[in-house]
Design a protein around this motif. Sequence first.
Motif, short mmCIF file in Angstrom:
data_model
loop_
_atom_site.label_atom_id
_atom_site.label_comp_id
_atom_site.label_asym_id
_atom_site.label_seq_id
_atom_site.Cartn_x
_atom_site.Cartn_y
_atom_site.Cartn_z
N VAL A 1 0.86 -1.18 0.00
CA VAL A 1 0.00 0.00 0.00
C VAL A 1 0.89 1.24 0.00
O VAL A 1 1.86 1.31 0.77
N ALA A 2 0.59 2.19 -0.86
CA ALA A 2 1.32 3.46 -0.92
C ALA A 2 0.37 4.60 -0.62
O ALA A 2 -0.81 4.55 -0.95
N GLY A 3 0.91 5.66 0.00
CA GLY A 3 0.10 6.83 0.32
C GLY A 3 0.94 7.89 0.99
O GLY A 3 2.09 8.13 0.59
N GLY A 4 0.39 8.51 2.03
CA GLY A 4 1.11 9.55 2.74
C GLY A 4 0.86 9.44 4.23
O GLY A 4 -0.17 8.91 4.67
N LEU A 5 1.83 9.93 5.02
CA LEU A 5 1.65 9.92 6.47
C LEU A 5 2.42 11.07 7.10
O LEU A 5 3.37 11.59 6.53
N THR B 1 3.97 14.67 12.46
CA THR B 1 4.16 16.07 12.90
C THR B 1 3.21 16.94 12.09
O THR B 1 2.01 16.83 12.23
N THR B 2 3.78 17.80 11.25
CA THR B 2 2.95 18.64 10.37
C THR B 2 3.32 18.46 8.90
O THR B 2 2.66 19.01 8.04
N ILE B 3 4.37 17.70 8.60
CA ILE B 3 4.84 17.49 7.24
C ILE B 3 4.52 16.06 6.81
O ILE B 3 4.84 15.10 7.52
N TYR B 4 3.90 15.93 5.64
CA TYR B 4 3.58 14.61 5.11
C TYR B 4 4.75 14.05 4.30
O TYR B 4 5.43 14.79 3.58
N ASP B 5 4.97 12.73 4.42
CA ASP B 5 5.97 12.00 3.65
C ASP B 5 5.30 10.87 2.88
O ASP B 5 4.16 10.48 3.18
N PHE B 6 6.02 10.35 1.89
CA PHE B 6 5.58 9.12 1.24
C PHE B 6 5.47 8.02 2.30
O PHE B 6 6.33 7.90 3.18
N ALA B 7 4.44 7.20 2.18
CA ALA B 7 4.28 6.02 3.04
C ALA B 7 4.16 4.79 2.17
O ALA B 7 3.37 4.77 1.22
N ILE B 8 4.97 3.77 2.45
CA ILE B 8 4.88 2.48 1.77
C ILE B 8 4.81 1.41 2.83
O ILE B 8 5.67 1.34 3.72
N LEU B 9 3.78 0.58 2.79
CA LEU B 9 3.57 -0.48 3.78
C LEU B 9 3.42 -1.81 3.07
O LEU B 9 2.88 -1.88 1.95
#
Length: 607
Positions: free
Chosen positions: A346-350, A353-361
């Motif tokens: 699954v890919a998305g964002g997380l 804090t206050t800054i979003y990063d790429f998320a890969i699970l």
Amino acid sequence: MIIPGMKRIRITCMMALPVMLFLLSAASSGQTSTYKLLVDMGTRYDYAYSVAVQHDNKVIVGGDAWGNPCLIRFDTTGAPDYSFGSSGKVFTSWNCASNPADNDIKVQEDGKIVLGTRYDNGTDENFVVARFHTDGTADSTFSGNGKVITRIGDYSDLCNCIAIQPDGKILAGGCTGVDTASKWMYDFAVVRYHPDGTIDTEFGENGSVSTHIGNQYSIGYSMAIQPDGKIILAGETRDSIFSDVAIARYHPDGSPDHSFGTAGIVRTTLSETDDFARSVALQSDGKIVVAGSTQQDLSNYDIALLRYLPDGSLDNTFGVNGIVKTDVGIEFGSSVVVQPDQKIIVAGGLTTTTIYDFAILRYHTDGILDNSFGNNGLMSISFGGGDSEGQSVALGNDGEIIIAGSYNHGAPNYFDFALVRLFSRLNPSASPLLSFPENGAAGQQVSPELVWSPVQGNASYHIQISGVPDFTTLAFEANGITATSCTAEGLDYNTTYYWRVCATVNGITGNWSDTWSFTTIDETGMAIDNETQIRLYPLPAADILFIGGIENEHSIVELLSADGKMIRQTEGFGIKYIHLRGIPGGMYILRVTSSGTDLIKKIMKLE
């Protein structure tokens, strides 16, 4: 801004504006090496929404450059492919009005590239599907000018996803407006096109189908085609304030599949607030995997992963009653893909804090996070001091994971395409999935072809066959196999055998597969021609007649009626069998012509 440790490369885009590419070789994380890429498409608002991998492992990214759909292709090194468009880029000539505008890309078997998005006609928006040659030029064999614009109803129609059928027909999915008083009143919508871009009027009602689910809106975001041709559209639906996950399934002709959910529709509520699906994928066993997000309170979202059985009911062997919620901060699930070993990416964002990063699970097949991947199943990848979010994930031909999305540099309204490529080394626990013959199969030939599914990466395989389940003695063994099948030799008749396979990638050998068994045929059920050494079995035959001894020859196999009339014929190199399914029982004549010799044999076909 240049991130420390990055290599900077300057090229020129087709708009004569400078483009900066940043390539970072990050430290290995667990079993994965990570590479990152930023691309300026030449406008302030560059958003990547879709990614696809060609047969040659070149990567195509589709997105939006300030309202104009665009494509960029990278070669296998990560550099722009200058054989595609202008300096690797293609910009379309129509405007989407809304910025950013979702789009989707797919690669046909012939290498042509299909883009689905929306078109602004000055009053509202319509579906637009475009097709490009492998060099990025418009394909004039598709609707005459390379694109087709479709108006479904009387209001705006939004195309968010596409899919290509095995017969080359193209499906475009999204939603169609149903109320002029509100631009947010939509129903699910699917349109089907012939390979030449004309509407397939045999699909739905004059080529399109719409499905009403929620009282306010229903928007489809992702589509999948089952092996039986049925079509799945996943997204969200809303009655008033909050939304739910929504899925619809259609027969190949566009009619609702009433064997799925209720009248072809499944609606799933995960929380008391907003829930939505953004992506759908199919497992090899026919189960349906859906990824999206669920809102746990009015400000916190979690990644939602759901798995459904083929009838639309939740699979209670997955997570908790078919549902997995992942909470490590505030997360959004945007795209899902199933690996060959059936693990789920699954890919998305997380953000924590206050800054979003790429998320890969990555998840195991039971929905538990795969601790061998990243940090306990999760990788969070930052491009700098601004927000970034993954929108689309694809698997490369060598097992790598590729994610496309966007990055905000932090300056007002400056977004660039952002890509991550994960080169995964083999997880030592990974093993092939056995495929054929089925576990416990009887009546197998004494030189059987054994087939299994591939693991990620450039793998070689080791196969063992034994007459005992603990493999203390071996009847056959082969190593260094680069294909996903092997023909065993030297087996005995009327014997039960056990077999297993393991894989090696980059010097790492994984675990053995599950152990399956099969039983060979009785020798009395085989006919061997002494002159040609051609073997026929089993005799009498039911649905299939195996033919041995012509595997390395060009042959013609003919089945004739008792009075000499042609019933069935097959011709080619390496013929191993002829199907008898659908033929009435009785006596027939089999003629095999191979290497200048003929075998004519009477055979009995069972009812």
